[in-house]
Design a protein around this motif. Structure first.
Motif, PDB file in Angstrom:
ATOM      1  N   ALA B  47      44.183  46.015  37.277  1.00  0.00           N
ATOM      2  CA  ALA B  47      44.451  47.152  38.168  1.00  0.00           C
ATOM      3  C   ALA B  47      45.683  46.932  39.044  1.00  0.00           C
ATOM      4  N   SER B  48      45.877  45.701  39.509  1.00  0.00           N
ATOM      5  CA  SER B  48      47.025  45.450  40.387  1.00  0.00           C
ATOM      6  C   SER B  48      48.336  45.545  39.590  1.00  0.00           C
ATOM      7  N   GLN B  49      48.252  45.153  38.309  1.00  0.00           N
ATOM      8  CA  GLN B  49      49.422  45.285  37.425  1.00  0.00           C
ATOM      9  C   GLN B  49      49.787  46.758  37.245  1.00  0.00           C
ATOM     10  N   ILE B  50      48.770  47.575  37.065  1.00  0.00           N
ATOM     11  CA  ILE B  50      49.003  49.009  36.876  1.00  0.00           C
ATOM     12  C   ILE B  50      49.659  49.605  38.116  1.00  0.00           C
ATOM     13  N   ALA B  51      49.087  49.272  39.291  1.00  0.00           N
ATOM     14  CA  ALA B  51      49.646  49.796  40.543  1.00  0.00           C
ATOM     15  C   ALA B  51      51.099  49.353  40.705  1.00  0.00           C
ATOM     16  N   LYS B  52      51.363  48.105  40.313  1.00  0.00           N
ATOM     17  CA  LYS B  52      52.715  47.568  40.424  1.00  0.00           C
ATOM     18  C   LYS B  52      53.672  48.290  39.461  1.00  0.00           C
ATOM     19  N   ASP B  53      53.232  48.441  38.208  1.00  0.00           N
ATOM     20  CA  ASP B  53      54.063  49.135  37.224  1.00  0.00           C
ATOM     21  C   ASP B  53      54.404  50.551  37.694  1.00  0.00           C
ATOM     22  N   LEU B  54      53.389  51.240  38.214  1.00  0.00           N
ATOM     23  CA  LEU B  54      53.619  52.632  38.625  1.00  0.00           C
ATOM     24  C   LEU B  54      54.511  52.710  39.857  1.00  0.00           C
ATOM     25  N   SER B  55      54.366  51.714  40.746  1.00  0.00           N
ATOM     26  CA  SER B  55      55.211  51.749  41.937  1.00  0.00           C
ATOM     27  C   SER B  55      56.673  51.492  41.563  1.00  0.00           C
ATOM     28  N   LEU B  56      56.890  50.763  40.460  1.00  0.00           N
ATOM     29  CA  LEU B  56      58.265  50.522  39.978  1.00  0.00           C
ATOM     30  C   LEU B  56      58.973  51.825  39.666  1.00  0.00           C
ATOM     31  N   ILE B  57      58.217  52.832  39.247  1.00  0.00           N
ATOM     32  CA  ILE B  57      58.855  54.111  38.946  1.00  0.00           C
ATOM     33  C   ILE B  57      58.502  55.145  40.026  1.00  0.00           C
ATOM     34  N   ASP B  58      58.246  54.617  41.235  1.00  0.00           N
ATOM     35  CA  ASP B  58      58.075  55.469  42.408  1.00  0.00           C
ATOM     36  C   ASP B  58      56.842  56.352  42.372  1.00  0.00           C
ATOM     37  N   ILE B  59      55.800  55.880  41.711  1.00  0.00           N
ATOM     38  CA  ILE B  59      54.545  56.626  41.742  1.00  0.00           C
ATOM     39  C   ILE B  59      53.568  55.852  42.625  1.00  0.00           C
ATOM     40  N   LYS B  60      53.103  56.532  43.681  1.00  0.00           N
ATOM     41  CA  LYS B  60      52.187  55.886  44.611  1.00  0.00           C
ATOM     42  C   LYS B  60      50.871  56.649  44.629  1.00  0.00           C
ATOM     43  N   GLY B  61      49.766  55.921  44.584  1.00  0.00           N
ATOM     44  CA  GLY B  61      48.460  56.566  44.693  1.00  0.00           C
ATOM     45  C   GLY B  61      48.074  56.745  46.157  1.00  0.00           C
ATOM     46  N   LYS B  62      47.065  57.595  46.402  1.00  0.00           N
ATOM     47  CA  LYS B  62      46.559  57.747  47.770  1.00  0.00           C
ATOM     48  C   LYS B  62      45.342  56.852  47.932  1.00  0.00           C
ATOM     49  N   THR B  63      45.228  56.228  49.104  1.00  0.00           N
ATOM     50  CA  THR B  63      44.104  55.335  49.367  1.00  0.00           C
ATOM     51  C   THR B  63      42.776  56.053  49.146  1.00  0.00           C
ATOM     52  N   ARG B  64      41.859  55.408  48.467  1.00  0.00           N
ATOM     53  CA  ARG B  64      40.515  55.912  48.182  1.00  0.00           C
ATOM     54  C   ARG B  64      40.475  57.143  47.269  1.00  0.00           C
ATOM     55  N   ILE B  65      41.614  57.730  46.933  1.00  0.00           N
ATOM     56  CA  ILE B  65      41.597  58.916  46.059  1.00  0.00           C
ATOM     57  C   ILE B  65      42.236  58.552  44.714  1.00  0.00           C
ATOM     58  N   GLY B  66      43.356  57.858  44.815  1.00  0.00           N
ATOM     59  CA  GLY B  66      44.038  57.456  43.595  1.00  0.00           C
ATOM     60  C   GLY B  66      45.239  58.338  43.295  1.00  0.00           C
ATOM     61  N   TYR B  67      45.521  58.498  42.008  1.00  0.00           N
ATOM     62  CA  TYR B  67      46.695  59.247  41.572  1.00  0.00           C
ATOM     63  C   TYR B  67      46.280  60.651  41.169  1.00  0.00           C
ATOM     64  N   GLU B  68      47.144  61.612  41.486  1.00  0.00           N
ATOM     65  CA  GLU B  68      46.921  62.984  41.037  1.00  0.00           C
ATOM     66  C   GLU B  68      47.234  63.049  39.543  1.00  0.00           C
ATOM     67  N   VAL B  69      46.271  63.413  38.730  1.00  0.00           N
ATOM     68  CA  VAL B  69      46.422  63.324  37.271  1.00  0.00           C
ATOM     69  C   VAL B  69      47.609  64.126  36.705  1.00  0.00           C
ATOM     70  N   PRO B  70      47.709  65.441  37.009  1.00  0.00           N
ATOM     71  CA  PRO B  70      48.803  66.190  36.385  1.00  0.00           C
ATOM     72  C   PRO B  70      50.180  65.667  36.814  1.00  0.00           C
ATOM     73  N   LEU B  71      50.279  65.252  38.088  1.00  0.00           N
ATOM     74  CA  LEU B  71      51.543  64.741  38.599  1.00  0.00           C
ATOM     75  C   LEU B  71      51.883  63.401  37.940  1.00  0.00           C
ATOM     76  N   LEU B  72      50.878  62.553  37.783  1.00  0.00           N
ATOM     77  CA  LEU B  72      51.072  61.250  37.153  1.00  0.00           C
ATOM     78  C   LEU B  72      51.547  61.439  35.706  1.00  0.00           C
ATOM     79  N   GLU B  73      50.905  62.349  34.993  1.00  0.00           N
ATOM     80  CA  GLU B  73      51.307  62.615  33.608  1.00  0.00           C
ATOM     81  C   GLU B  73      52.764  63.087  33.565  1.00  0.00           C
ATOM     82  N   HIS B  74      53.073  64.040  34.444  1.00  0.00           N
ATOM     83  CA  HIS B  74      54.425  64.591  34.464  1.00  0.00           C
ATOM     84  C   HIS B  74      55.470  63.507  34.756  1.00  0.00           C
TER      85      HIS B  74
END
Lengths: 208, 208
Positions: B47-74
């Motif tokens: 999970a920490s690898q995933i968060a790191k990979d996504l942050s590399l491309i400027d995608i940040k999740g919200k605490t306790r909620i996570g990532y918005e699915v349609p936005l993440l896909e886009h």
């Protein structure tokens, strides 16, 4: 031999087909001997690495002469399994699936697709490139009699895991997964991932 | 953005399509949010690898909620280049070449094959899946006007290097090499190797 195979690290196995490709060229040009230095120059792999990789599969060159080209080609093909017929079934006779069914190159590399399975009633009962297409519901019934140890997964990504599960229940020992989905399998089943679209992503990324 | 891209290591780029495949499923199931822990469970990446990979491309999740699915896909599709049309020419309209020409999946991942080239007079002048096949001698003349930055190499292995050379002279910036041959290119040209037959070798080896 089987035990020996287990000891060969995957990076080495991945390099062997490169050597084979070059050695095949040499054989076509009627070259008799090749040294690891010559292979190294052509393939951009260190000569000592090449000698080491080849010695792992019991191929030794002669000092100052090198490797006998036809023998080297034969031994590489033999070791890589390209000379044996491996029977496979394919699930998902869509665009990519049909593309693989018509690729005669696979047969040259020892893979025979003996049947395909799909959910589309327009495809079921027909054949493509001489390969019959059955209802996917018959996978369990037909896989055994077809003696297929390999299952090729070319379904849409949302069906990747369920398809792999069904193939494993039907008795295949290896899954060749063309979807980008990370399939889970029991420990004794081999998964090989060939996500050509992921390769595209890497290429785009490096171009920009 | 370009500079940022350069900083992203290739293993991370290779993982992003796995996340995309899963996120695409979630979006189809109308799931609104996903956490890196959920993705981790499904994809078998930490999970920490995933968060790191996504942050590399400027995608940040919200605490306790996570990532918005349609936005993440886009954002994943956008970053991976799957939403842009990359124009390519293909050299070698044999079995594998024609298979790629009929694979509509490539278009979905942003690759448009605009022309094919071959030496076979029976193929030259015809078209497959709506893609015209030209004499390979016309590569240099046509590549520029076709505005193709990618060259796909599906020729027999003995012509792999010469084909890549001709494509580079004709102006392509990236070579997608489907042969097992290790082609050499100038530093400013990208090579992506997709030797599906080498994957077969690894699979056979691990099965035995």
């Amino acid at each position: 031999m089987n035990q020996k195979r287990d000891l060969i690290p995957e990076p080495a196995v991945r390099r062997l087909p490169w050597y084979l490709a070059y050695v095949h060229l040499l054989r076509e040009r009627n070259v008799e001997y090749v040294s690891s230095t010559q292979i190294a120059r052509e393939i951009k792999v260190d000569a000592s690495q090449i000698a080491k990789d080849l010695s792992l599969i019991d191929i030794k060159g002669k000092t100052r002469i090198g490797y006998e080209v036809p023998l080297l080609e034969h031994k590489l093909e033999e070791f890589l399994g390209f000379r044996r017929g491996h029977r496979a079934v394919l699930v998902g006779a869509g665009s990519l699936g049909r593309a693989l069914m018509q690729d005669s190159g696979l047969m040259q590399y020892g893979l025979e697709i003996v049947a395909a399975f799909d959910v589309d009633p327009r495809l079921i009962g027909s054949e493509r490139s001489g390969i019959p297409i059955y209802d996917v519901g018959r996978l369990d019934e037909l896989c055994g009699p077809l003696d297929a140890a390999i299952g090729i997964v070319t379904v849409p990504v949302e069906h990747a895991q369920a398809t792999a599960d069904a193939l494993i229940v039907a008795g295949v020992k290896a899954i060749w997964n063309f979807t980008p989905y990370r399939i889970s399998v029991p420990e004794d089943v081999v998964v090989t991932n060939t996500s050509i679209y992921a390769h595209l992503a890497v290429m785009y990324n490096r171009m920009s």
